[in-house]
Design a protein around this motif. Structure first.
Motif, PDB file in Angstrom:
ATOM      1  N   LEU A   1      36.339 -17.558 -66.759  1.00 51.04           N
ATOM      2  CA  LEU A   1      36.287 -18.800 -65.978  1.00 51.04           C
ATOM      3  C   LEU A   1      36.800 -18.558 -64.560  1.00 51.04           C
ATOM      4  CD1 LEU A   1      35.983 -21.862 -65.634  1.00 51.04           C
ATOM      5  CD2 LEU A   1      38.241 -22.129 -66.686  1.00 51.04           C
ATOM      6  N   ILE A   2      37.914 -17.871 -64.439  1.00 49.49           N
ATOM      7  CA  ILE A   2      38.501 -17.597 -63.120  1.00 49.49           C
ATOM      8  C   ILE A   2      37.553 -16.741 -62.287  1.00 49.49           C
ATOM      9  CG2 ILE A   2      40.377 -16.388 -61.928  1.00 49.49           C
ATOM     10  CD1 ILE A   2      42.212 -17.221 -64.260  1.00 49.49           C
ATOM     11  N   LEU A   3      36.991 -15.699 -62.891  1.00 51.53           N
ATOM     12  CA  LEU A   3      36.079 -14.816 -62.153  1.00 51.53           C
ATOM     13  C   LEU A   3      34.868 -15.573 -61.635  1.00 51.53           C
ATOM     14  CD1 LEU A   3      36.059 -11.581 -64.372  1.00 51.53           C
ATOM     15  CD2 LEU A   3      36.940 -11.797 -62.046  1.00 51.53           C
ATOM     16  N   SER A   4      34.273 -16.394 -62.483  1.00 48.21           N
ATOM     17  CA  SER A   4      33.061 -17.108 -62.062  1.00 48.21           C
ATOM     18  C   SER A   4      33.353 -18.130 -60.972  1.00 48.21           C
ATOM     19  CB  SER A   4      32.394 -17.780 -63.268  1.00 48.21           C
ATOM     20  OG  SER A   4      33.306 -18.616 -63.951  1.00 48.21           O
ATOM     21  N   VAL A   5      34.501 -18.817 -61.066  1.00 46.62           N
ATOM     22  CA  VAL A   5      34.854 -19.817 -60.058  1.00 46.62           C
ATOM     23  C   VAL A   5      35.237 -19.155 -58.735  1.00 46.62           C
ATOM     24  CG1 VAL A   5      36.543 -21.586 -59.448  1.00 46.62           C
ATOM     25  CG2 VAL A   5      35.531 -21.585 -61.723  1.00 46.62           C
ATOM     26  N   VAL A   6      35.973 -18.057 -58.803  1.00 53.29           N
ATOM     27  CA  VAL A   6      36.447 -17.382 -57.587  1.00 53.29           C
ATOM     28  C   VAL A   6      35.315 -16.629 -56.886  1.00 53.29           C
ATOM     29  CG1 VAL A   6      37.947 -15.542 -56.727  1.00 53.29           C
ATOM     30  CG2 VAL A   6      38.833 -17.197 -58.375  1.00 53.29           C
ATOM     31  N   LEU A   7      34.467 -15.943 -57.664  1.00 52.79           N
ATOM     32  CA  LEU A   7      33.420 -15.122 -57.064  1.00 52.79           C
ATOM     33  C   LEU A   7      32.154 -15.913 -56.737  1.00 52.79           C
ATOM     34  CD1 LEU A   7      33.664 -11.913 -59.310  1.00 52.79           C
ATOM     35  CD2 LEU A   7      34.690 -12.311 -57.068  1.00 52.79           C
ATOM     36  N   GLY A   8      32.019 -17.111 -57.311  1.00 54.38           N
ATOM     37  CA  GLY A   8      30.820 -17.912 -57.106  1.00 54.38           C
ATOM     38  C   GLY A   8      30.484 -18.193 -55.646  1.00 54.38           C
ATOM     39  N   PRO A   9      31.414 -18.732 -54.861  1.00 52.66           N
ATOM     40  CA  PRO A   9      31.091 -19.033 -53.458  1.00 52.66           C
ATOM     41  C   PRO A   9      30.658 -17.809 -52.659  1.00 52.66           C
ATOM     42  CG  PRO A   9      33.109 -20.144 -54.125  1.00 52.66           C
ATOM     43  CD  PRO A   9      32.753 -19.218 -55.230  1.00 52.66           C
TER      44      PRO A   9
END
Length: 314
Positions: free
Chosen positions: A34-42
């Motif tokens: 969850l953290i990876l997808s939210v942080v790397l998404g933008p």
């Protein structure tokens, strides 16, 4: 991997012992994904926009969909990365079931990348031909089927089918029959998720629910007492798949933040083909192939809907 590295400290540092538990590692995998997808998404969205990797829309499609043209696609790379890294960190590296599931997902992602790249480079909504895509998917599915039969000597009744609510009905469809059946399961699941990926957030939201359900089933399947009590086929070692599926849940939840209406990014075939292949592979490995039809009911309905629409159009 982390559990193996910390095993030598378990006796001296009591708190390290929690890494022996699948439930703890699954929770950590979900959180990290969850953290990876939210942080790397933008950052990924900005990069896709800078490279003009945008969605092409069919001319014959609804006019309302044309507003989505140019929205960044191939966001499935983010999902797969957010699943693979936590799985490698928190799952047992000696568990073959995890490697089979990861391999199927990443190989299907490779097919999706090739398909999406053709669409982007040609600025049209046609990538691989239907035949090319099916052949490549069938190779992945056949690989999963062969692995499920040959790589796990302790696997009970590898060519038998399990039917929900019918505990004494386990027909043996033979090795050849099961290879064909399992290949169809992986190809069908992969394409069903791909066909569902139309409305913003629909495919990833449905994947999230299906992955959470199979995470619980994988844990039960790997636990002899729980499997016996709940009349679920016991397949030793498949409990580790719950770590992989928990990571898929976390990654899906993070990606949904960017894919919910109005979508900032689409997963493309890069994501949908990989997610479907992952679900189909897990269903085969935990002997719940038939149950996949019910767990992924929306995918089945969408696939049937498209088939009927195409038949009607022709």
């Amino acid at each position: 991997m982390i559990s193996r590295l910390l095993a030598s400290f378990a006796g001296r540092v009591p708190v390290v012992g929690v890494f022996r538990y699948i439930t703890f590692r699954a929770a950590m995998a979900a959180l990290l994904a969850l953290i990876l997808s939210v942080v790397l998404g933008p950052a990924l969205i900005r990069w896709l926009k800078s490279r003009q990797i945008g969605q092409a829309i069919r001319e014959e499609g609804p006019k309302a969909h044309r507003a989505k043209a140019g929205t960044p696609t191939m966001g499935g790379v983010l999902i797969n990365l957010a699943v693979a890294l936590p799985t490698l960190l928190f799952a047992d590296p000696a568990n073959g079931y995890v490697w089979v599931a990861l391999a199927a997902m990443l190989l299907a992602m490779g097919i999706g990348i090739g398909d999406d790249w053709r669409k982007v480079s040609r600025q049209q909504n046609r990538g691989f031909s239907g035949r090319q895509k099916l052949v490549l998917q069938a190779l992945v599915g056949l690989g999963v089927a062969l692995a499920s039969i040959t790589l796990f000597p302790g696997r009970p009744d590898p060519t038998h089918l399990s039917f929900p609510f019918l505990k004494n009905f386990h027909p043996d469809i033979s090795t050849a029959g099961y290879l064909v059946f399992a290949t169809i399961v992986v190809v069908g699941a992969s394409n069903a998720v791909n066909l569902t990926d139309g409305l913003d957030g629909l495919a990833i939201g449905s994947t999230l629910i299906a992955a959470a359900t199979f995470a619980l089933l994988a844990y039960i399947s790997g636990n002899a007492k729980a499997a016996s009590y709940l009349l679920v086929p016991h397949v030793p070692g498949t409990g580790e798949l719950s770590v992989f599926l928990a990571a898929l849940v976390g990654a899906s939840l993070g990606f949904l933040w960017f894919n919910a209406h109005p979508a900032e990014v689409f997963m493309g075939d890069t994501g949908s083909l990989a997610l479907g292949a992952a679900l189909g592979t897990v269903a085969i490995l935990i002997k719940q192939e038939i149950l996949l039809v019910f767990v992924g009911g929306l995918f089945v309905v969408e696939a049937l809907s498209v088939i009927l629409q195409v038949a009607s159009f022709k």
